[in-house]
Design a protein around this motif. Sequence first.
Motif, PDB file in Angstrom:
ATOM      1  N   LEU A  13       0.812  -1.211   0.000  1.00  0.00           N
ATOM      2  CA  LEU A  13       0.000   0.000   0.000  1.00  0.00           C
ATOM      3  C   LEU A  13       0.847   1.263   0.000  1.00  0.00           C
ATOM      4  O   LEU A  13       0.581   2.199  -0.748  1.00  0.00           O
ATOM      5  CB  LEU A  13      -0.939   0.011   1.206  1.00  0.00           C
ATOM      6  N   ALA A  14       1.872   1.319   0.823  1.00  0.00           N
ATOM      7  CA  ALA A  14       2.660   2.549   0.935  1.00  0.00           C
ATOM      8  C   ALA A  14       3.334   2.905  -0.375  1.00  0.00           C
ATOM      9  O   ALA A  14       3.481   4.079  -0.708  1.00  0.00           O
ATOM     10  CB  ALA A  14       3.710   2.388   2.035  1.00  0.00           C
ATOM     11  N   SER A  15       3.737   1.900  -1.142  1.00  0.00           N
ATOM     12  CA  SER A  15       4.474   2.176  -2.367  1.00  0.00           C
ATOM     13  C   SER A  15       3.576   2.357  -3.575  1.00  0.00           C
ATOM     14  O   SER A  15       3.617   3.384  -4.248  1.00  0.00           O
ATOM     15  CB  SER A  15       5.469   1.041  -2.638  1.00  0.00           C
ATOM     16  N   SER A  16       2.714   1.378  -3.866  1.00  0.00           N
ATOM     17  CA  SER A  16       1.968   1.436  -5.120  1.00  0.00           C
ATOM     18  C   SER A  16       0.643   2.168  -5.019  1.00  0.00           C
ATOM     19  O   SER A  16       0.208   2.813  -5.970  1.00  0.00           O
ATOM     20  CB  SER A  16       1.721   0.017  -5.644  1.00  0.00           C
ATOM     21  N   VAL A  17      -0.014   2.116  -3.862  1.00  0.00           N
ATOM     22  CA  VAL A  17      -1.337   2.716  -3.748  1.00  0.00           C
ATOM     23  C   VAL A  17      -1.268   4.231  -3.761  1.00  0.00           C
ATOM     24  O   VAL A  17      -2.097   4.904  -4.363  1.00  0.00           O
ATOM     25  CB  VAL A  17      -2.033   2.204  -2.474  1.00  0.00           C
ATOM     26  N   THR A  18      -0.271   4.782  -3.098  1.00  0.00           N
ATOM     27  CA  THR A  18      -0.202   6.234  -2.980  1.00  0.00           C
ATOM     28  C   THR A  18       0.555   6.890  -4.127  1.00  0.00           C
ATOM     29  O   THR A  18       0.659   8.112  -4.167  1.00  0.00           O
ATOM     30  CB  THR A  18       0.450   6.626  -1.651  1.00  0.00           C
ATOM     31  N   ARG A  19       1.111   6.105  -5.025  1.00  0.00           N
ATOM     32  CA  ARG A  19       1.640   6.658  -6.268  1.00  0.00           C
ATOM     33  C   ARG A  19       0.525   6.637  -7.305  1.00  0.00           C
ATOM     34  O   ARG A  19      -0.392   5.831  -7.227  1.00  0.00           O
ATOM     35  CB  ARG A  19       2.811   5.809  -6.795  1.00  0.00           C
ATOM     36  N   TYR A  20       0.619   7.496  -8.288  1.00  0.00           N
ATOM     37  CA  TYR A  20      -0.388   7.529  -9.340  1.00  0.00           C
ATOM     38  C   TYR A  20       0.295   7.529 -10.695  1.00  0.00           C
ATOM     39  O   TYR A  20       1.470   7.874 -10.831  1.00  0.00           O
ATOM     40  CB  TYR A  20      -1.275   8.777  -9.202  1.00  0.00           C
ATOM     41  N   ARG A  21      -0.463   7.135 -11.691  1.00  0.00           N
ATOM     42  CA  ARG A  21       0.012   7.166 -13.061  1.00  0.00           C
ATOM     43  C   ARG A  21      -0.639   8.362 -13.753  1.00  0.00           C
ATOM     44  O   ARG A  21      -1.866   8.503 -13.737  1.00  0.00           O
ATOM     45  CB  ARG A  21      -0.383   5.861 -13.771  1.00  0.00           C
ATOM     46  N   TYR A  22       0.174   9.212 -14.353  1.00  0.00           N
ATOM     47  CA  TYR A  22      -0.338  10.385 -15.064  1.00  0.00           C
ATOM     48  C   TYR A  22      -0.167  10.154 -16.553  1.00  0.00           C
ATOM     49  O   TYR A  22       0.915   9.818 -17.038  1.00  0.00           O
ATOM     50  CB  TYR A  22       0.404  11.639 -14.616  1.00  0.00           C
ATOM     51  N   GLU A  23      -1.263  10.345 -17.285  1.00  0.00           N
ATOM     52  CA  GLU A  23      -1.260   9.989 -18.699  1.00  0.00           C
ATOM     53  C   GLU A  23      -2.305  10.828 -19.425  1.00  0.00           C
ATOM     54  O   GLU A  23      -3.476  10.881 -19.009  1.00  0.00           O
ATOM     55  CB  GLU A  23      -1.595   8.490 -18.812  1.00  0.00           C
ATOM     56  N   ASN A  24      -1.894  11.507 -20.477  1.00  0.00           N
ATOM     57  CA  ASN A  24      -2.820  12.308 -21.295  1.00  0.00           C
ATOM     58  C   ASN A  24      -3.647  13.285 -20.455  1.00  0.00           C
ATOM     59  O   ASN A  24      -4.848  13.489 -20.692  1.00  0.00           O
ATOM     60  CB  ASN A  24      -3.749  11.391 -22.106  1.00  0.00           C
ATOM     61  N   GLY A  25      -2.983  13.890 -19.481  1.00  0.00           N
ATOM     62  CA  GLY A  25      -3.649  14.899 -18.672  1.00  0.00           C
ATOM     63  C   GLY A  25      -4.588  14.365 -17.618  1.00  0.00           C
ATOM     64  O   GLY A  25      -5.280  15.156 -16.957  1.00  0.00           O
ATOM     65  N   ARG A  26      -4.616  13.038 -17.432  1.00  0.00           N
ATOM     66  CA  ARG A  26      -5.492  12.450 -16.422  1.00  0.00           C
ATOM     67  C   ARG A  26      -4.658  11.630 -15.439  1.00  0.00           C
ATOM     68  O   ARG A  26      -3.569  11.171 -15.763  1.00  0.00           O
ATOM     69  CB  ARG A  26      -6.556  11.545 -17.074  1.00  0.00           C
ATOM     70  N   ARG A  27      -5.192  11.420 -14.238  1.00  0.00           N
ATOM     71  CA  ARG A  27      -4.512  10.645 -13.203  1.00  0.00           C
ATOM     72  C   ARG A  27      -5.209   9.303 -13.033  1.00  0.00           C
ATOM     73  O   ARG A  27      -6.440   9.232 -12.944  1.00  0.00           O
ATOM     74  CB  ARG A  27      -4.534  11.412 -11.875  1.00  0.00           C
ATOM     75  N   TYR A  28      -4.406   8.222 -12.966  1.00  0.00           N
ATOM     76  CA  TYR A  28      -4.934   6.870 -12.846  1.00  0.00           C
ATOM     77  C   TYR A  28      -4.328   6.175 -11.632  1.00  0.00           C
ATOM     78  O   TYR A  28      -3.283   6.580 -11.122  1.00  0.00           O
ATOM     79  CB  TYR A  28      -4.626   6.057 -14.112  1.00  0.00           C
ATOM     80  N   HIS A  29      -4.986   5.085 -11.196  1.00  0.00           N
ATOM     81  CA  HIS A  29      -4.507   4.342 -10.036  1.00  0.00           C
ATOM     82  C   HIS A  29      -3.173   3.665 -10.339  1.00  0.00           C
ATOM     83  O   HIS A  29      -2.843   3.365 -11.493  1.00  0.00           O
ATOM     84  CB  HIS A  29      -5.539   3.278  -9.632  1.00  0.00           C
ATOM     85  N   ALA A  30      -2.397   3.396  -9.276  1.00  0.00           N
ATOM     86  CA  ALA A  30      -1.120   2.696  -9.419  1.00  0.00           C
ATOM     87  C   ALA A  30      -1.193   1.267  -8.892  1.00  0.00           C
ATOM     88  O   ALA A  30      -0.458   0.405  -9.344  1.00  0.00           O
ATOM     89  CB  ALA A  30      -0.011   3.455  -8.691  1.00  0.00           C
ATOM     90  N   PHE A  31      -2.070   1.016  -7.917  1.00  0.00           N
ATOM     91  CA  PHE A  31      -2.247  -0.333  -7.393  1.00  0.00           C
ATOM     92  C   PHE A  31      -2.885  -1.200  -8.482  1.00  0.00           C
ATOM     93  O   PHE A  31      -3.941  -0.867  -9.011  1.00  0.00           O
ATOM     94  CB  PHE A  31      -3.119  -0.285  -6.143  1.00  0.00           C
TER      95      PHE A  31
END
Length: 327
Positions: A13-31
Amino acid sequence: MHTPSNPHSGQSLASSVTRYRYENGRRYHAFREGSYYAPNDDAYARYETVVHHLWLLTLEDKLFLAPVENPQMVLDVGTGTGLWAIDMADSFPSAEIIATDLSPTQATTAPPNVRFEVDDARSEWTHPENSFDLVHVRGLTGCIRDWPEFYRETYKHLKPGGWFEHLEFSCDTNADPNSTAYADKMYSAFSAAVFSVGEEKTGMTFQTIKHMKEYMEGAGFVDIVEKRFIWPIGPWPSDPHLKEMGRWGERNWIDGFESWVMALYTRFLGWTYAEVQAFVADMKSVVRDRKNQYYQSVRCVYGRKPFPHEIPHPPSSSSSTHTISQT
């Protein structure tokens, strides 16, 4: 796709959940990155308030239709921004509401009896079996790879006599796929592309609405009820209630369309950001055209987990077997 070393552990959780993927001006989940097509940014959160209101209009201000009188343990799978879970917690203050999603729920305030968890419902569930009075799922089409297995997991984790309620909307409309009319072609192109992406690229169907009742039957639920509704796209109906739903149905498409298609079209269909934006603009012009009379189908299916004495037992090996032929 990111997969934690232990799918049942909270260690990731600490590593992947709280990071996000940014793509084409939108934010997506990392988990479990890439396993869900919709963004989790502020724009999508605002859009989810529209969808929540549309569901409330559909169910005439009810949070669920299953005959559950006083649930004490409730699970909301794919809670998104948590609006349904928060409303449930307010409505049933003695109940414990557990709400799960791939992304951390961004709710700033919530009643003390709701708990948000980051979890992937496609993995084996970690909650104790026979725990819940009600499991609620809404709008997860295109998110689950194996729906029959999901239904079986739901069945296992309900108490005997508990209810499962599943609500979905269709990704196609009443548009004529053989028509040459511009609006028909736009709606049909969208649904055809989404079905192609779902079935050929991601392995997750976007036609869940057609199979919910059979999934529920196959998992062993009883007292199954299927309710069918429509979401008009625009205030074209003469019926006042449908007209109001149509106003919100139009906003559903206007506010949500880019979120529905951006990741799917760029990741799986090879479209550029500019091509998607042009398609979104064209579709919005069709949606706003008040001469059009389109709608999408909506279904609510709920069923009960039987008590042990209600489950038929197979005949013993000593039982005689008779074959009856029909002509």
